[in-house]
Every structure is written in structure tokens, then in C-alpha cells.
Design a protein around this motif. Structure first.
Motif, PDB file in Angstrom:
ATOM      1  N   THR A 289      47.498   3.112  37.016  1.00  0.00           N
ATOM      2  CA  THR A 289      48.730   3.189  36.247  1.00  0.00           C
ATOM      3  C   THR A 289      49.117   1.791  35.800  1.00  0.00           C
ATOM      4  OG1 THR A 289      49.472   5.106  37.534  1.00  0.00           O
ATOM      5  CG2 THR A 289      51.131   3.938  36.230  1.00  0.00           C
ATOM      6  N   VAL A 290      49.286   1.625  34.486  1.00  0.00           N
ATOM      7  CA  VAL A 290      49.648   0.329  33.914  1.00  0.00           C
ATOM      8  C   VAL A 290      51.044   0.458  33.322  1.00  0.00           C
ATOM      9  CG1 VAL A 290      48.995  -1.513  32.339  1.00  0.00           C
ATOM     10  CG2 VAL A 290      47.220  -0.073  33.381  1.00  0.00           C
ATOM     11  N   SER A 291      51.968  -0.304  33.849  1.00  0.00           N
ATOM     12  CA  SER A 291      53.346  -0.247  33.371  1.00  0.00           C
ATOM     13  C   SER A 291      53.571  -1.278  32.273  1.00  0.00           C
ATOM     14  CB  SER A 291      54.306  -0.506  34.523  1.00  0.00           C
ATOM     15  OG  SER A 291      54.110  -1.805  35.053  1.00  0.00           O
ATOM     16  N   SER A 292      54.451  -0.947  31.360  1.00  0.00           N
ATOM     17  CA  SER A 292      54.727  -1.851  30.228  1.00  0.00           C
ATOM     18  C   SER A 292      55.839  -2.825  30.567  1.00  0.00           C
ATOM     19  CB  SER A 292      55.099  -1.031  28.997  1.00  0.00           C
ATOM     20  OG  SER A 292      56.210  -0.221  29.279  1.00  0.00           O
TER      21      SER A 292
ATOM     22  N   GLN B 179      51.063  -4.189  36.267  1.00  0.00           N
ATOM     23  CA  GLN B 179      51.776  -4.437  35.020  1.00  0.00           C
ATOM     24  C   GLN B 179      50.796  -4.704  33.883  1.00  0.00           C
ATOM     25  OE1 GLN B 179      54.548  -7.645  35.859  1.00  0.00           O
ATOM     26  NE2 GLN B 179      56.184  -6.168  36.271  1.00  0.00           N
ATOM     27  N   ALA B 180      51.255  -4.459  32.678  1.00  0.00           N
ATOM     28  CA  ALA B 180      50.435  -4.750  31.507  1.00  0.00           C
ATOM     29  C   ALA B 180      50.007  -6.212  31.525  1.00  0.00           C
ATOM     30  CB  ALA B 180      51.210  -4.434  30.233  1.00  0.00           C
TER      31      ALA B 180
ATOM     32  N   THR C  68      46.152   3.734  31.353  1.00  0.00           N
ATOM     33  CA  THR C  68      46.598   4.596  32.445  1.00  0.00           C
ATOM     34  C   THR C  68      45.835   5.915  32.433  1.00  0.00           C
ATOM     35  OG1 THR C  68      48.819   3.642  32.510  1.00  0.00           O
ATOM     36  CG2 THR C  68      48.559   5.866  33.385  1.00  0.00           C
TER      37      THR C  68
ATOM     38  N   SER D 189      43.258  -7.651  31.422  1.00  0.00           N
ATOM     39  CA  SER D 189      44.138  -7.450  30.257  1.00  0.00           C
ATOM     40  C   SER D 189      44.491  -5.974  30.100  1.00  0.00           C
ATOM     41  CB  SER D 189      43.460  -7.972  28.986  1.00  0.00           C
ATOM     42  OG  SER D 189      43.136  -9.342  29.123  1.00  0.00           O
TER      43      SER D 189
ATOM     44  N   LYS E 245      46.277  -2.441  29.628  1.00  0.00           N
ATOM     45  CA  LYS E 245      47.300  -1.960  28.714  1.00  0.00           C
ATOM     46  C   LYS E 245      47.845  -0.630  29.232  1.00  0.00           C
ATOM     47  CE  LYS E 245      44.629  -3.831  24.827  1.00  0.00           C
ATOM     48  NZ  LYS E 245      43.969  -3.495  23.536  1.00  0.00           N
ATOM     49  N   PRO E 246      49.060  -0.266  28.849  1.00  0.00           N
ATOM     50  CA  PRO E 246      49.595   1.040  29.278  1.00  0.00           C
ATOM     51  C   PRO E 246      48.681   2.200  28.902  1.00  0.00           C
ATOM     52  CG  PRO E 246      51.357  -0.315  28.415  1.00  0.00           C
ATOM     53  CD  PRO E 246      50.079  -1.075  28.157  1.00  0.00           C
ATOM     54  N   GLU E 247      47.981   2.076  27.790  1.00  0.00           N
ATOM     55  CA  GLU E 247      47.082   3.163  27.373  1.00  0.00           C
ATOM     56  C   GLU E 247      45.829   3.268  28.235  1.00  0.00           C
ATOM     57  OE1 GLU E 247      48.376   0.734  25.447  1.00  0.00           O
ATOM     58  OE2 GLU E 247      46.952   0.091  23.901  1.00  0.00           O
TER      59      GLU E 247
END
Length: 122
Positions: free
Chosen positions: A119-122, A13-14, A90, A84, A86-88
């Protein structure tokens, strides 16, 4: 000849953290500059961070203060601690190696791993 194998990717997760590892074969690991690059779908492969055998380190501006690159020459392994997230962030993360000094250009690295998905989910 150097062979590289990444591990440690996954779904987070983010705001979370992951640590990537890059295990290298070859007796001269200590003389190589090592780097992490990443590539998102439809995008070019981007520089993330690099470390030389003497400890010189460079980071992309987008990850400064959040990611930490390190290496253990005795274990022939490089790491990327990612905090820390972030979705970006990913992307598929690749480790790379070249003999000599650090370069920010992927075209100057002759050895690449197969990549590990982050993969970072928001």
C-alpha cells in the motif's frame, strides 16, 4: 512441485521503497522462470517483472527504471526491489513460477504464492 511464499509487503509513503521476497521450495528452483504479478481491487492480475534462471529479465513498462527483479538460486529466493513507489503501485503482489522460459501471461504460470499487500499512500 514448487511452493512459493512472499514477504516484505507493507505500507509506505509515495516516493518510498520496499523489497519483496519470494521463497521457493523444491530442488529445481534454478530451472524455473520466476515472475511477479500484482492485482488491485476490481482489476485483473497484471504482469510486473520476470526473471529466468540464466538472467533474462523483463519488466512491465509501468515499473521500468523503478523496480528491480533479482534471484538467488543458492537461497531459492527471488526479490523485487521497488523504489520511487507511487499510489498506483498499491496492490497485492504475487510471485509465480513456471518451468522453462519467461511468459508475460499469468495463465502460463502453474505455481503461485499467497500474495503480499503493498500500500502506497499519497
Amino acid at each position: 512441485q514448487v511452493q512459493l511464499v512472499e514477504s516484505g509487503g507493507g505500507l509506505v509513503q509515495a516516493g518510498g521503497s520496499l523489497r519483496l521476497s519470494c521463497a521457493a521450495s523444491g530442488r529445481t528452483f534454478g530451472t524455473y522462470a520466476m515472475a511477479w504479478f500484482r492485482q488491485s481491487p476490481g482489476m485483473e492480475r497484471d504482469f510486473v517483472a520476470a526473471i529466468r534462471w540464466n538472467g533474462n529479465i523483463y519488466y512491465a513498462d509501468s515499473v521500468k527504471g523503478r523496480f528491480t527483479i533479482s534471484r538467488d538460486n543458492a537461497k531459492n529466493t527471488m526479490y523485487l526491489q521497488m523504489n520511487s513507489l507511487k499510489p498506483e503501485d498499491t496492490a497485492v503482489y504475487y510471485c509465480a513460477a513456471r518451468y522453462g522460459s519467461i511468459s508475460l501471461l499469468g495463465t502460463e504460470y502453474g505455481y503461485w504464492g499467497q500474495g503480499t499487500q503493498v500500500t502506497v499512500s499519497s
